[in-house]
Design a protein around this motif. Structure first.
Motif, PDB file in Angstrom:
ATOM      1  N   ILE A 270       0.850  -1.192   0.000  1.00 34.11           N
ATOM      2  CA  ILE A 270       0.000   0.000   0.000  1.00 34.11           C
ATOM      3  C   ILE A 270       0.883   1.238   0.000  1.00 34.11           C
ATOM      4  O   ILE A 270       1.773   1.372   0.840  1.00 34.11           O
ATOM      5  CB  ILE A 270      -0.924   0.040   1.247  1.00 34.11           C
ATOM      6  CG1 ILE A 270      -1.581  -1.319   1.472  1.00 34.11           C
ATOM      7  CG2 ILE A 270      -1.961   1.138   1.146  1.00 34.11           C
ATOM      8  CD1 ILE A 270      -2.442  -1.808   0.347  1.00 34.11           C
ATOM      9  N   SER A 300      12.261   0.252  12.237  1.00 36.18           N
ATOM     10  CA  SER A 300      11.587  -1.028  12.410  1.00 36.18           C
ATOM     11  C   SER A 300      10.108  -0.893  12.036  1.00 36.18           C
ATOM     12  O   SER A 300       9.467   0.101  12.395  1.00 36.18           O
ATOM     13  CB  SER A 300      11.734  -1.447  13.874  1.00 36.18           C
ATOM     14  OG  SER A 300      11.136  -2.701  14.046  1.00 36.18           O
ATOM     15  N   GLY A 301       9.609  -1.863  11.283  1.00 34.79           N
ATOM     16  CA  GLY A 301       8.196  -1.890  10.929  1.00 34.79           C
ATOM     17  C   GLY A 301       7.827  -1.065   9.712  1.00 34.79           C
ATOM     18  O   GLY A 301       6.654  -0.935   9.359  1.00 34.79           O
ATOM     19  N   THR A 302       8.814  -0.499   9.019  1.00 33.84           N
ATOM     20  CA  THR A 302       8.487   0.326   7.841  1.00 33.84           C
ATOM     21  C   THR A 302       8.231  -0.541   6.607  1.00 33.84           C
ATOM     22  O   THR A 302       7.709  -0.070   5.602  1.00 33.84           O
ATOM     23  CB  THR A 302       9.626   1.327   7.514  1.00 33.84           C
ATOM     24  OG1 THR A 302      10.859   0.625   7.599  1.00 33.84           O
ATOM     25  CG2 THR A 302       9.623   2.511   8.446  1.00 33.84           C
ATOM     26  N   GLY A 303       8.639  -1.796   6.667  1.00 33.86           N
ATOM     27  CA  GLY A 303       8.358  -2.699   5.534  1.00 33.86           C
ATOM     28  C   GLY A 303       9.595  -3.152   4.786  1.00 33.86           C
ATOM     29  O   GLY A 303       9.516  -3.468   3.596  1.00 33.86           O
ATOM     30  N   LYS A 304      10.723  -3.218   5.451  1.00 32.57           N
ATOM     31  CA  LYS A 304      11.975  -3.585   4.758  1.00 32.57           C
ATOM     32  C   LYS A 304      11.898  -5.029   4.236  1.00 32.57           C
ATOM     33  O   LYS A 304      12.192  -5.290   3.069  1.00 32.57           O
ATOM     34  CB  LYS A 304      13.184  -3.425   5.698  1.00 32.57           C
ATOM     35  CG  LYS A 304      13.391  -1.976   6.135  1.00 32.57           C
ATOM     36  CD  LYS A 304      14.614  -1.792   6.974  1.00 32.57           C
ATOM     37  CE  LYS A 304      14.544  -2.453   8.322  1.00 32.57           C
ATOM     38  NZ  LYS A 304      13.507  -1.910   9.222  1.00 32.57           N
ATOM     39  N   GLY A 305      11.455  -5.927   5.125  1.00 29.99           N
ATOM     40  CA  GLY A 305      11.340  -7.333   4.712  1.00 29.99           C
ATOM     41  C   GLY A 305      10.264  -7.481   3.652  1.00 29.99           C
ATOM     42  O   GLY A 305      10.432  -8.204   2.659  1.00 29.99           O
ATOM     43  N   PHE A 306       9.203  -6.762   3.854  1.00 32.41           N
ATOM     44  CA  PHE A 306       8.053  -6.803   2.962  1.00 32.41           C
ATOM     45  C   PHE A 306       8.443  -6.364   1.535  1.00 32.41           C
ATOM     46  O   PHE A 306       8.129  -7.015   0.545  1.00 32.41           O
ATOM     47  CB  PHE A 306       7.033  -5.847   3.581  1.00 32.41           C
ATOM     48  CG  PHE A 306       5.704  -5.831   2.934  1.00 32.41           C
ATOM     49  CD1 PHE A 306       4.940  -6.975   2.866  1.00 32.41           C
ATOM     50  CD2 PHE A 306       5.191  -4.648   2.428  1.00 32.41           C
ATOM     51  CE1 PHE A 306       3.681  -6.952   2.293  1.00 32.41           C
ATOM     52  CE2 PHE A 306       3.937  -4.612   1.851  1.00 32.41           C
ATOM     53  CZ  PHE A 306       3.178  -5.773   1.780  1.00 32.41           C
ATOM     54  N   TYR A 456      -6.135  -2.787   5.715  1.00 36.51           N
ATOM     55  CA  TYR A 456      -6.107  -3.802   6.776  1.00 36.51           C
ATOM     56  C   TYR A 456      -7.475  -3.958   7.460  1.00 36.51           C
ATOM     57  O   TYR A 456      -7.804  -5.045   7.941  1.00 36.51           O
ATOM     58  CB  TYR A 456      -4.979  -3.518   7.770  1.00 36.51           C
ATOM     59  CG  TYR A 456      -3.640  -3.928   7.184  1.00 36.51           C
ATOM     60  CD1 TYR A 456      -3.386  -5.277   6.893  1.00 36.51           C
ATOM     61  CD2 TYR A 456      -2.648  -3.006   6.893  1.00 36.51           C
ATOM     62  CE1 TYR A 456      -2.177  -5.670   6.336  1.00 36.51           C
ATOM     63  CE2 TYR A 456      -1.434  -3.394   6.335  1.00 36.51           C
ATOM     64  CZ  TYR A 456      -1.208  -4.725   6.063  1.00 36.51           C
ATOM     65  OH  TYR A 456      -0.019  -5.124   5.503  1.00 36.51           O
ATOM     66  N   ARG A 488       3.910  -1.769  10.948  1.00 40.36           N
ATOM     67  CA  ARG A 488       3.616  -2.942  11.788  1.00 40.36           C
ATOM     68  C   ARG A 488       2.683  -2.542  12.941  1.00 40.36           C
ATOM     69  O   ARG A 488       1.700  -3.226  13.222  1.00 40.36           O
ATOM     70  CB  ARG A 488       4.900  -3.559  12.329  1.00 40.36           C
ATOM     71  CG  ARG A 488       4.596  -4.786  13.182  1.00 40.36           C
ATOM     72  CD  ARG A 488       5.803  -5.394  13.843  1.00 40.36           C
ATOM     73  NE  ARG A 488       6.690  -6.023  12.890  1.00 40.36           N
ATOM     74  CZ  ARG A 488       7.884  -5.550  12.545  1.00 40.36           C
ATOM     75  NH1 ARG A 488       8.314  -4.420  13.087  1.00 40.36           N
ATOM     76  NH2 ARG A 488       8.640  -6.184  11.693  1.00 40.36           N
ATOM     77  N   LYS A 491      -0.825  -1.795  11.668  1.00 41.99           N
ATOM     78  CA  LYS A 491      -1.477  -3.052  11.295  1.00 41.99           C
ATOM     79  C   LYS A 491      -1.993  -3.767  12.550  1.00 41.99           C
ATOM     80  O   LYS A 491      -3.141  -4.222  12.604  1.00 41.99           O
ATOM     81  CB  LYS A 491      -0.424  -3.906  10.568  1.00 41.99           C
ATOM     82  CG  LYS A 491      -0.963  -5.094   9.859  1.00 41.99           C
ATOM     83  CD  LYS A 491       0.180  -5.768   9.096  1.00 41.99           C
ATOM     84  CE  LYS A 491      -0.101  -7.222   8.878  1.00 41.99           C
ATOM     85  NZ  LYS A 491       1.007  -7.931   8.262  1.00 41.99           N
ATOM     86  N   SER A 568       8.941  -6.638  15.988  1.00 38.30           N
ATOM     87  CA  SER A 568       9.732  -7.399  15.032  1.00 38.30           C
ATOM     88  C   SER A 568      10.598  -8.421  15.762  1.00 38.30           C
ATOM     89  O   SER A 568      10.856  -8.298  16.959  1.00 38.30           O
ATOM     90  CB  SER A 568      10.627  -6.459  14.220  1.00 38.30           C
ATOM     91  OG  SER A 568      11.653  -5.993  15.040  1.00 38.30           O
TER      92      SER A 568
HETATM   93  N1  LIG Z   1       3.496  -0.518   2.250  1.00 41.29           N
HETATM   94  C1  LIG Z   1       2.941  -1.483   2.986  1.00 41.29           C
HETATM   95  N2  LIG Z   1       1.719  -1.912   2.658  1.00 41.29           N
HETATM   96  C2  LIG Z   1       1.124  -2.882   3.385  1.00 41.29           C
HETATM   97  N3  LIG Z   1       1.684  -3.477   4.430  1.00 41.29           N
HETATM   98  C3  LIG Z   1       2.912  -3.077   4.784  1.00 41.29           C
HETATM   99  C4  LIG Z   1       3.604  -2.063   4.086  1.00 41.29           C
HETATM  100  N4  LIG Z   1       4.795  -1.877   4.652  1.00 41.29           N
HETATM  101  C5  LIG Z   1       4.855  -2.733   5.683  1.00 41.29           C
HETATM  102  N5  LIG Z   1       3.733  -3.447   5.765  1.00 41.29           N
HETATM  103  C6  LIG Z   1       3.415  -4.467   6.769  1.00 41.29           C
HETATM  104  O1  LIG Z   1       4.076  -4.073   7.950  1.00 41.29           O
HETATM  105  C7  LIG Z   1       4.640  -5.169   8.615  1.00 41.29           C
HETATM  106  C8  LIG Z   1       6.083  -4.879   8.932  1.00 41.29           C
HETATM  107  O2  LIG Z   1       6.844  -4.980   7.774  1.00 41.29           O
HETATM  108  P1  LIG Z   1       8.320  -5.573   7.786  1.00 41.29           P
HETATM  109  O3  LIG Z   1       8.405  -6.747   8.687  1.00 41.29           O
HETATM  110  O4  LIG Z   1       8.711  -5.742   6.390  1.00 41.29           O
HETATM  111  O5  LIG Z   1       9.075  -4.357   8.438  1.00 41.29           O
HETATM  112  P2  LIG Z   1      10.634  -4.220   8.705  1.00 41.29           P
HETATM  113  O6  LIG Z   1      11.002  -2.848   8.324  1.00 41.29           O
HETATM  114  O7  LIG Z   1      11.356  -5.325   8.032  1.00 41.29           O
HETATM  115  O8  LIG Z   1      10.710  -4.383  10.262  1.00 41.29           O
HETATM  116  P3  LIG Z   1      11.961  -4.840  11.192  1.00 41.29           P
HETATM  117  O9  LIG Z   1      13.073  -3.887  10.916  1.00 41.29           O
HETATM  118  O10 LIG Z   1      11.425  -4.690  12.548  1.00 41.29           O
HETATM  119  O11 LIG Z   1      12.276  -6.238  10.789  1.00 41.29           O
HETATM  120  C9  LIG Z   1       4.451  -6.363   7.695  1.00 41.29           C
HETATM  121  O12 LIG Z   1       3.461  -7.177   8.223  1.00 41.29           O
HETATM  122  C10 LIG Z   1       3.993  -5.812   6.407  1.00 41.29           C
HETATM  123  O13 LIG Z   1       2.996  -6.618   5.863  1.00 41.29           O
END
Ligand SMILES: Nc1ncnc2c1ncn2[C@@H]1O[C@H](COP(=O)(O)OP(=O)(O)OP(=O)(O)O)[C@@H](O)[C@H]1O
Length: 584
Positions: A270, A300-306, A456, A488, A491, A568
């Motif tokens: 999104i 953390s939680g910004t969506g890096k893994g995603f 969500y 995160r 959500k 996370s």
């Molecule tokens: N743009 C987005 N649209 C929809 N969902 C998202 C988006 N970005 C992140 N999310 C959701 O937010 C959650 C956190 O994402 P993610 O685990 O990738 O964050 P991260 O930056 O890797 O966190 P950490 O550094 O703590 O590992 C995931 O469940 C993901 O589905």
């Protein structure tokens, strides 16, 4: 019947007759020859004195021991054809053997009019004219002064004039009068070189490719120039059409990739803010380019893994494995074994069959190294070698194994700072940082909040068979909140509200005490946390420890624990370390 003497016949002959000895002394000249040479010369005078140029040519022929030969000379009243015939035909090799020559003279004018009667000349002329008239190309010929001598219909048509208008005109006028955009023939006359130029004919709106070839006389002067023209209008039109078609194709391609982006967005990712849209475009490009060594940074939680999955799914390796590992979640030795594999008996507790590492499993696919900033220093060296050589060596192993995978690393640490603090290898940082991508925190892209909420809410309503919706007040609160846990956190807040709240209209979803809009919030880095009294810190730590201990009773891995607590995996690992706790 009156008998005609040879003398009478020669006196009345319509062609000139002149006899010369080997020294050019006129032995005989009839009235027609006198008329052509404009002289009333009597016998015994040297031809050299009355027509030195003509004598020069005749003398050369005599000296060369010529056979009968026709030459063209310029007489006082115009061109003359003169057939020079040696008197003693048997002796051809030396002038000594000649008894002089007899010259037969005829004016060009007369000669030309009668020449047209010759079948061969007629035939040649017909062929030449047919060549001109039926040529697919435009052809015109100009003389050394640039005057048009001949032109065919095609050439005249290309210029938008008639043949009659063109013949006799100075060709330079075409450019001077703006009929064509630039001159070709005048340039050839000037440079004396063949030339090819594209011309635009303003008058007929045609594009022409014109090639001109100068033809030289013996003195090296231009005798005439032959120009051949090719109508390029259709080619130009086709080229324009092709260009247009390409532009359309590009637009469609862009639209398609935008649609792809939208499609992807509508499914999972999104993004409404310009920052995220731009970021997704960059990631999509990197994915299409099969780019490796992408470093994704962000809180953390910004969506890096995603988003690392987004890159994998949009690349050519989408059907190959996507392997993810959290570098902070395992102790040193185990992390090394996980990443690079081990041979049997490599360490105490190692399986006796050995094990392939994640790099091997990710071969031809993508490996995602989450929390790269927490990777222990000794493993960093091994990773660097793997990135440099494209091969790994299992723990306890001796042979190298080739691996080919896209490497995406992520961290919420400031790696540059870690390099300065000697916590992270600089060479590895440079190696990983080839394509750096930063995901802004949610509070810096508030346009995304509403969209993510919507997405969500729909998802969890469907999953838990609910019909919840946000009140306006609730939306305002969400948009004003600074979300230290980023997407995160948002959500989890929504999930919580959908599952727990009784009322279908969600009035407030933020945890108590957080439902006040924070105007512009500070970054959520641990270092930037608001200073608290010692007492409060201790209270928080105690609360944290209690929560963790409770959760550990239900969870068997840090991943499950992270899900359970809504943080996370790396946060869980960090906090467990801090409290000296571990997953059994
Ligand atoms: N743009 C987005 N649209 C929809 N969902 C998202 C988006 N970005 C992140 N999310 C959701 O937010 C959650 C956190 O994402 P993610 O685990 O990738 O964050 P991260 O930056 O890797 O966190 P950490 O550094 O703590 O590992 C995931 O469940 C993901 O589905």
């Amino acid at each position: 019947m009156t008998k005609l003497s040879p003398e009478t016949i020669l006196q009345h002959a319509c062609i000139g007759v002149m006899g010369l000895d080997n020294n050019g002394i006129i032995q005989y000249i009839n009235p027609r020859a006198q008329e052509l040479l404009v002289c009333d010369t009597h016998n015994g005078i040297s031809l050299d004195t009355i027509a030195p140029q003509i004598w020069k040519q005749v003398k050369t022929l005599i000296q060369q021991g010529m056979n009968e030969q026709a030459i063209h000379i310029q007489g006082p009243r115009g061109g003359i054809e003169m057939v020079v015939s040696p008197v003693d035909k048997k002796a051809k090799t030396s002038s000594d053997n000649f008894n002089g020559v007899v010259c037969f003279l005829r004016s060009h004018e007369k000669f030309e009019s009668s020449a047209w009667q010759y079948p061969t000349i007629k035939e040649m002329h017909l062929q030449f004219q047919s060549l001109l008239d039926h040529s697919y190309y435009g052809i015109y010929i100009i003389d050394g002064n640039g005057i048009v001598l001949r032109v065919n219909d095609v050439a005249a048509g290309l210029i938008g004039m008639t043949k009659e208008e063109m013949v006799g005109m100075p060709i330079g006028e075409l450019a001077e009068k703006g009929i064509v955009d630039q001159a070709l023939s005048p340039a050839i006359l000037k440079s004396k070189k063949p030339l090819t130029r594209p011309l635009y004919v303003v008058k007929s709106n045609k594009y022409i490719m014109a090639s001109g070839m100068p033809i030289f006389d013996k003195k090296g002067d231009i005798r005439f120039v032959v120009v051949i023209e090719h109508d390029m209008t259709i080619v130009k039109e086709l080229r324009d059409q092709l260009k247009h078609a390409r532009q359309v194709a590009d637009t469609i391609k862009n639209e398609l990739s935008d649609r792809n982006l939208l499609e992807l967005k509508s499914h999972e990712v999104i993004a409404d803010s310009p920052a995220m849209n731009q970021l997704l475009t960059v990631l999509l490009k990197l994915a299409k380019m099969d780019a490796s060594n992408i470093l994704i940074t962000g809180e953390s939680g910004t969506g890096k893994g995603f988003l690392s999955k987004f890159v994998h799914q949009n690349g050519s390796r989408k059907d190959k494995p996507f392997i993810s590992i959290n570098c902070a979640a395992l102790p040193d030795m185990l992390l090394e074994a996980e990443l690079f594999g081990y041979e049997k008996g490599a360490f105490t507790g190692a399986s006796n069959t050995g094990k392939a590492g994640l790099f091997e499993l990710a071969n031809n696919g993508t490996i995602f190294l989450d929390e790269i900033g927490d990777m222990p220093f000794p493993i960093q060296a091994k990773l660097l070698k793997c990135l440099d050589d494209g091969e790994i060596r299992r723990l306890g192993g001796t042979k190298s194994i080739k691996v080919d995978c896209i490497v995406i690393a992520a961290t919420n640490h400031n790696l540059e700072k870690q390099v300065q603090q000697k916590k992270f290898r600089q060479d590895l940082y440079f190696r990983l940082n080839i394509f750096p991508v930063h995901i802004p925190p949610l509070r810096e892209r508030r346009e995304d909040i509403l969209k993510i909420c919507d997405f969500y809410l729909k998802r969890y309503n469907k999953a838990y068979n609910q019909k919840k919706r946000f009140s306006e007040k609730c939306i305002e609160q969400l948009q004003g909140y600074h979300f230290p846990g980023n997407v995160r956190e948002l959500k989890n807040i929504i999930k919580n509200a959908v599952v727990i709240k009784e009322n279908n209209v969600l009035d407030t979803v933020l945890p108590p005490g957080k439902n006040k809009a924070v105007p512009i919030s500070p970054p959520c880095e641990e270092t930037a946390a608001p200073p608290a009294s010692k007492g409060l810190n201790e209270e928080i730590l105690a609360f944290e420890r209690e929560k963790l201990t409770q959760a550990l009773n239900h969870c068997t891995s840090t991943r499950i624990l992270a899900d359970y607590l809504g943080v996370s995996q790396s946060t869980v690992v960090r906090k467990l370390k801090r409290h000296g706790l571990s997953v059994e």
